[in-house]
Design a protein around this motif. Structure first.
Motif, mmCIF file in Angstrom:
data_model
loop_
_atom_site.group_PDB
_atom_site.id
_atom_site.type_symbol
_atom_site.label_atom_id
_atom_site.label_comp_id
_atom_site.label_asym_id
_atom_site.label_seq_id
_atom_site.Cartn_x
_atom_site.Cartn_y
_atom_site.Cartn_z
ATOM 1 N N VAL A 224 -5.547 -9.603 -5.207
ATOM 2 C CA VAL A 224 -6.792 -10.141 -4.646
ATOM 3 C C VAL A 224 -7.023 -9.590 -3.239
ATOM 4 O O VAL A 224 -8.158 -9.263 -2.861
ATOM 5 C CB VAL A 224 -6.748 -11.681 -4.633
ATOM 6 N N LEU A 225 -5.960 -9.456 -2.467
ATOM 7 C CA LEU A 225 -6.062 -8.895 -1.113
ATOM 8 C C LEU A 225 -6.617 -7.475 -1.172
ATOM 9 O O LEU A 225 -7.540 -7.124 -0.418
ATOM 10 C CB LEU A 225 -4.693 -8.911 -0.442
ATOM 11 N N ALA A 226 -6.063 -6.651 -2.055
ATOM 12 C CA ALA A 226 -6.540 -5.268 -2.174
ATOM 13 C C ALA A 226 -8.013 -5.228 -2.546
ATOM 14 O O ALA A 226 -8.794 -4.416 -2.007
ATOM 15 C CB ALA A 226 -5.701 -4.519 -3.208
ATOM 16 N N ALA A 227 -8.428 -6.099 -3.450
ATOM 17 C CA ALA A 227 -9.831 -6.133 -3.864
ATOM 18 C C ALA A 227 -10.738 -6.523 -2.701
ATOM 19 O O ALA A 227 -11.832 -5.951 -2.528
ATOM 20 C CB ALA A 227 -10.003 -7.107 -5.030
ATOM 21 N N GLU A 228 -10.309 -7.488 -1.889
ATOM 22 C CA GLU A 228 -11.126 -7.911 -0.753
ATOM 23 C C GLU A 228 -11.214 -6.817 0.308
ATOM 24 O O GLU A 228 -12.257 -6.636 0.944
ATOM 25 C CB GLU A 228 -10.570 -9.197 -0.154
ATOM 26 N N ASP B 226 -8.410 1.387 13.873
ATOM 27 C CA ASP B 226 -9.158 2.621 13.604
ATOM 28 C C ASP B 226 -8.571 3.458 12.472
ATOM 29 O O ASP B 226 -9.206 4.414 12.007
ATOM 30 C CB ASP B 226 -9.229 3.480 14.870
ATOM 31 N N LEU B 227 -7.365 3.102 12.012
ATOM 32 C CA LEU B 227 -6.731 3.882 10.942
ATOM 33 C C LEU B 227 -7.073 3.354 9.548
ATOM 34 O O LEU B 227 -6.719 3.981 8.545
ATOM 35 C CB LEU B 227 -5.205 3.876 11.116
ATOM 36 N N PHE B 228 -7.748 2.233 9.496
ATOM 37 C CA PHE B 228 -8.013 1.585 8.209
ATOM 38 C C PHE B 228 -8.766 2.502 7.255
ATOM 39 O O PHE B 228 -9.798 3.083 7.602
ATOM 40 C CB PHE B 228 -8.830 0.313 8.432
ATOM 41 N N GLU B 229 -8.238 2.610 6.037
ATOM 42 C CA GLU B 229 -8.897 3.407 5.000
ATOM 43 C C GLU B 229 -8.340 3.014 3.638
ATOM 44 O O GLU B 229 -7.135 3.160 3.392
ATOM 45 C CB GLU B 229 -8.676 4.903 5.230
ATOM 46 N N PRO B 230 -9.177 2.503 2.746
ATOM 47 C CA PRO B 230 -8.692 2.166 1.407
ATOM 48 C C PRO B 230 -8.137 3.401 0.715
ATOM 49 O O PRO B 230 -8.763 4.471 0.747
ATOM 50 C CB PRO B 230 -9.952 1.654 0.697
ATOM 51 N N PRO B 231 -6.958 3.291 0.114
ATOM 52 C CA PRO B 231 -6.388 4.455 -0.571
ATOM 53 C C PRO B 231 -7.213 4.847 -1.790
ATOM 54 O O PRO B 231 -7.829 4.001 -2.438
ATOM 55 C CB PRO B 231 -4.989 3.970 -0.972
ATOM 56 N N VAL B 232 -7.221 6.133 -2.088
ATOM 57 C CA VAL B 232 -7.972 6.629 -3.235
ATOM 58 C C VAL B 232 -7.264 6.218 -4.525
ATOM 59 O O VAL B 232 -6.051 6.360 -4.655
ATOM 60 C CB VAL B 232 -8.103 8.163 -3.180
#
Length: 362
Positions: free
Chosen positions: A118-122, A347-353
């Motif tokens: 659920v965390l990843a989805a949010e 500033d490094l936040f980026e959802p993994p592909v």
């Protein structure tokens, strides 16, 4: 004040439990008391066991707008806490489940195994705006059941994959298990840990926080985290007037020697059901100091056990609260624990592909 025997089977053995009663939650319409009907003739004592149920949350990130808190969002892998700290301000949250803030809070726990998913989805939602997530602000993510459930570690793995900043508060030595993840995140400026040290007196600690690691063990945790390059803040929390307030300077000296880089403090808070539970515990455990402790508490809250005013609820007010604050400031400055820790990076936040995701052209 209720009599503990009114709400608890007298045959129950309660080793390692903080609360001495189990009154119903504040939202329940009916009270509960134990009465022997004479049918059970078994004289044997029965151990009070911990039970764990599961919950599948639809959302996991909780947002707050409190000016008293240095964060605006948090997650909780568990409801209830087996550490059993008698002073825990989170105890009243168990009433939302129809359970008692007393023994139920420490023995009827709820795990949230879907929390990492659920965390990843949010975090992937298009409108999500990154800021540090706090973990451990309500119940301890490294309480004993984490060893078998592993929900906290899985959440950390998600946060690491997303390059998301996290600030953790715990008493649990199990945090050492996750040094591999935390040290890697700390090297990217994404993680720090606060270790709560309430007292250096092992006997007092065992009485008021019965299933939390002993004070000496927590100091070792501070050292291990610091040696791994993880920023550590010592949390002298709560300061209990007339019971642990004399330990402020020794605690700060100990955590500084162990490797903590900063420290803060919070005064004892007794909201809602916590107040009668704490007073019951005082009467049973420290009867000679109960009046003194509660006298100081009420002096700091306008004659009440607790006042929830923003700006004062964490520290209290009046001469006694000011004296404690001054002692802490002087000792922290002398020991180099008064410096601000650098802010966590957002500033490094980026959802993994993910497999099948559209790649960016540039």
């Amino acid at each position: 004040m209720s009599d503990a025997s009114d709400t608890v089977d007298p045959r129950l053995r309660r080793p390692g439990r903080g609360a001495v009663s189990n009154a119903v939650g504040r939202y329940e319409r009916q009270a509960r008391s134990y009465e022997d009907d004479g049918w059970d003739t078994t004289p044997d004592e029965v151990a009070l066991r911990t039970s764990v149920s599961t919950e599948r949350p639809r959302s996991i990130i909780t947002y707050n707008r409190s000016p008293d808190l240095p964060f605006d969002r948090s997650i909780n892998p568990y409801r209830g806490c087996e550490h059993g700290c008698i002073y825990c301000f989170a105890r009243p949250s168990h009433a939302w489940l129809g359970l008692s803030a007393g023994l139920d809070f420490e023995t009827r726990l709820v795990a949230r195994p879907d929390a990492p998913r659920v965390l990843a989805a949010e975090l992937r939602k298009p409108g999500y705006r990154v800021a540090p997530i706090a973990i451990g602000t309500n119940t301890d993510p490294y309480q004993p059941i984490e060893k078998s459930h592993g929900i906290m570690r899985a959440c950390l793995q998600v946060l690491s994959e997303f390059n998301h900043p996290v600030a953790i508060v715990t008493k649990g030595s199990l945090v050492e298990r996750d040094i591999d993840i935390l040290s890697d995140m700390a090297a990217r400026g994404l993680a720090r840990v606060g270790i709560s040290v309430t007292t250096l007196d092992a006997a007092l600690s065992r009485a008021m926080e019965p299933r939390a690691p002993a004070p000496a063990r927590r100091l070792k945790v501070v050292g291990r985290l610091a040696d791994a390059g993880i920023p550590v803040r010592a949390m002298v929390s709560p300061v209990i007037p007339g019971l642990t307030c004399h330990e402020i300077e020794p605690i700060l000296k100990s955590v500084a020697g162990a490797g903590a880089g900063a420290a803060n403090w919070i005064m004892l808070r007794l909201p809602l059901e916590v107040s009668p539970l704490f007073r019951e515990w005082l009467a049973q455990t420290c009867p000679d100091r109960a009046a003194r402790v509660m006298g100081h508490v009420r002096d700091m809250h306008g004659g009440k056990d607790y006042a929830s005013d923003w700006g004062r609820r964490m520290r209290g007010s009046g001469p006694y609260a000011e004296m404690v604050a001054q002692r802490f400031r002087v000792a922290a400055k002398r020991l180099g624990l008064d410096a601000r820790q650098p802010p966590l990076r957002s500033d490094l936040f980026e959802p993994p592909v993910r497999a099948g995701d559209q790649m960016e052209l540039f």
